[in-house]
Structures are given as C-alpha cells and as structure tokens.
Design a protein around this motif. Sequence first.
Motif, PDB file in Angstrom:
ATOM      1  N   PRO A 185      23.649   5.716   8.897  1.00 13.77           N
ATOM      2  CA  PRO A 185      22.774   6.362   9.881  1.00 13.77           C
ATOM      3  C   PRO A 185      22.441   7.811   9.533  1.00 13.77           C
ATOM      4  O   PRO A 185      21.311   8.256   9.742  1.00 13.77           O
ATOM      5  N   THR A 189      18.855   9.664   9.232  1.00 11.64           N
ATOM      6  CA  THR A 189      18.528  10.885   9.964  1.00 11.64           C
ATOM      7  C   THR A 189      18.046  11.977   9.013  1.00 11.64           C
ATOM      8  O   THR A 189      17.110  12.725   9.331  1.00 11.64           O
ATOM      9  N   ASP A 225      18.044   5.231  13.176  1.00 13.72           N
ATOM     10  CA  ASP A 225      19.379   5.790  12.924  1.00 13.72           C
ATOM     11  C   ASP A 225      20.355   5.478  14.047  1.00 13.72           C
ATOM     12  O   ASP A 225      21.509   5.104  13.814  1.00 13.72           O
TER      13      ASP A 225
END
Length: 379
Positions: A185, A189, A225
């Motif tokens: 994630p 991001t 994300d």
Amino acid sequence: MTRNAPPIAIESVGENPTPIWGLSNRERTRRIAAASGLATDGNGGGNGETRVIVHDAFAWDPAWLRHVAANPGLVLTMGRIPALAHVRSEAEAEAVRTSIRGDKPLAAGDMTVLAYENGPTIENKQLRKRETPFLMALFPDTVRRIERASYFGAYKGVTDILTKYLWPEWALMITRICARFGVTPNMVTAVGAVLCILATYLFAQGEYWAGMAVGLGFMVLDTVDGKLARCTITSSWWGNVFDHGIDLIHPPFWWWFWATGLVHWGLGLTPEIFESVMIAIIGGYVLQRVIEGIFMRRNHEMHIHVWRRFDSWFRLITARRNPNMVILFVSMLSGRPDFGIVGVAWWTVISCAVHAVRLLQAEIVRGRDGRLTSWLSEG
C-alpha cells in the motif's frame, strides 16, 4: 476481554492451499488475528482452553472474528459446520475440531450457534451500521467472488459520488494486480503522491485537461492503497499518516494553482476576486473539516454523514475534492475554467453552511434525546 486478561488465542484447523489476495488462508487469518489483538502463537487464553478456532476451509470478513472473539461460547456455522468458534473449554474445543475434521454437524452442547444461512447481522461500530459480512467456502473457483466481497466489504458505506460509482471496478482490478505482485500500500501511496504533485504543476501551467487526467490517476490510486491495505491486512500507523496526510493537505493547493493557472488562458481573476475565492474555498474547507471533527467528538465518534439519510446522500456531492473536480470538469467542457473555480468557491460555502446547520440540529436532538442514532443501524 478484561483489561488485564491475556489475549485470546487463535487456532486454525484444517489445510487449504488456495490463496486469497496473494496470501495463504492461514496467513490471512494470522494477520487478521494480530490486527484484532488476538494471540497468534497459541499462548493466549490463560489456561490454553479459551480460544477462537477457525476452519481453514472458509474465508470471512474480519468483522466476524472480532464479533466471535467478543462473545465466548459463540460459534458461526455454515451448513452446520463451524467456521469460527469461541470455545471456553477443552471439551468445546474438541467438539469443534471433531466437527471440522470430520466435516459433520457440530454437537454444540451449550454453545450459541449463529447459522450464516439465516442472515445474522452484526454492528459496524465505526459507521453505526448493521450488516451481514461475507462468509464463503474457499476454493479455486470461489476466489474471485471472495476477493470481490472482501474488497467491497472494505469500502466505506458513505463516500463521494465518484468513489462510489465511477471507479470501484478499476480500483478492484488494480488492487488484485498489486496483491499478486507484492506491491505494498505504501508503494501505491508513493506513486499517487507523485501524480498528485504533477497534477498540481499542470494546473499551475494552465494544462487543465492533462492535470485532470493525472489527477484522475491519483484519485483512483487513493482508493487502491486503502483497499489494498485492508484486503491484505497490511494497514500501519505510517501508512495511515502518509495516505491521510496527503488527502488532507493537497486539495487547497489544487484549487489555488487552478486559479493562478487561469492567466495562461487569458482568464486570470482580479486580485479582489482571487482573494474572495481563496478565502471561500480554503476557509470553507478547513471549517467543514472542523465541523465534522466536532460532530464526531460530540457523538461518540459517529461521522456526521451517517446520522440521517440526507447526510449520507449529501456526502455524495459535498464540497470535497472529487465532487469539486466534477464542477471543474464541467467548466472545462464549456471552455471556461474560471467559472469552474468560482463554482467550487460557491459550492464550498453552501456545503459548509449545510454542515453547520446539521451540527446545530444534532446538538438540539442530542440535548432532547440524549444520544444520536445512525439511520444505517435502524431496522
């Protein structure tokens, strides 16, 4: 669990080679258990008898584990076979294991049986919503259905119109790809942050169509994300700060540089109008966030947008980044990006006023009834 009690232990029974979100089912269970505060090394439960037993043949929403762990003696079944069971003694544990290993109905004794086929509901405490989270048998031919249920189970119940209707399927596809290839994630991001900065630059240059295209990529990744973190059970303190920090900070920069970029179109705002527009947009943005925070603090962390049906509907279009981008997109279709940023200013003021009125109304109702109740928990 009491404050000083040892954590409840988790015990997986059975073997299942079918992966979900790139994880073995047992590893997924371990991560969910750790995130829920359960012991994953078999040492919880004090005397070793109080534990949650999990059938490895099933995949389930994390909410089920939290619910079963909070209710000793509760067993969730599908086809009369235990999927999750909070056993209180070795005798109950052995009865559950025997049922799982023999694939035969549970001799429940005095355990409380919750049959999934009956559509039981539990409360989503964050959204004050009652729902029936998913529970499915995990086989190669059910993986896609389970991942879909897991993904949409991680979706906010109340969000904006674009996130709800435009790109869920795109984001699901990207989330699956990321999970398969081990993309984290925070990596998503980070890519999104680069796109966010690039969109800001393009707006400043008056390259609005290019900026919106790049911004769309960022907005989709902004969904991916969080869903990737929830589906792969990899949420972290830093990830939340990284993601939400970007979400919180960047919108005023987008609107500011959209306004300054108008000079490249020969549509620059006068200093007086520019100042008024920015006060309305930035001041309204901050004030609306403050109002939402006050509402949560005053009402046991319940979000303002889940109080009444109107509030959930208004969240679809309230003056946040995505609905504002719709206003700007429409203005570009007419070739007047200046109308768009003025429209965002007006819509921000209106949205802020609506939130202020709802906060006042909530205070009146709370003073009369003692506590607010979300419409999502009714019925």
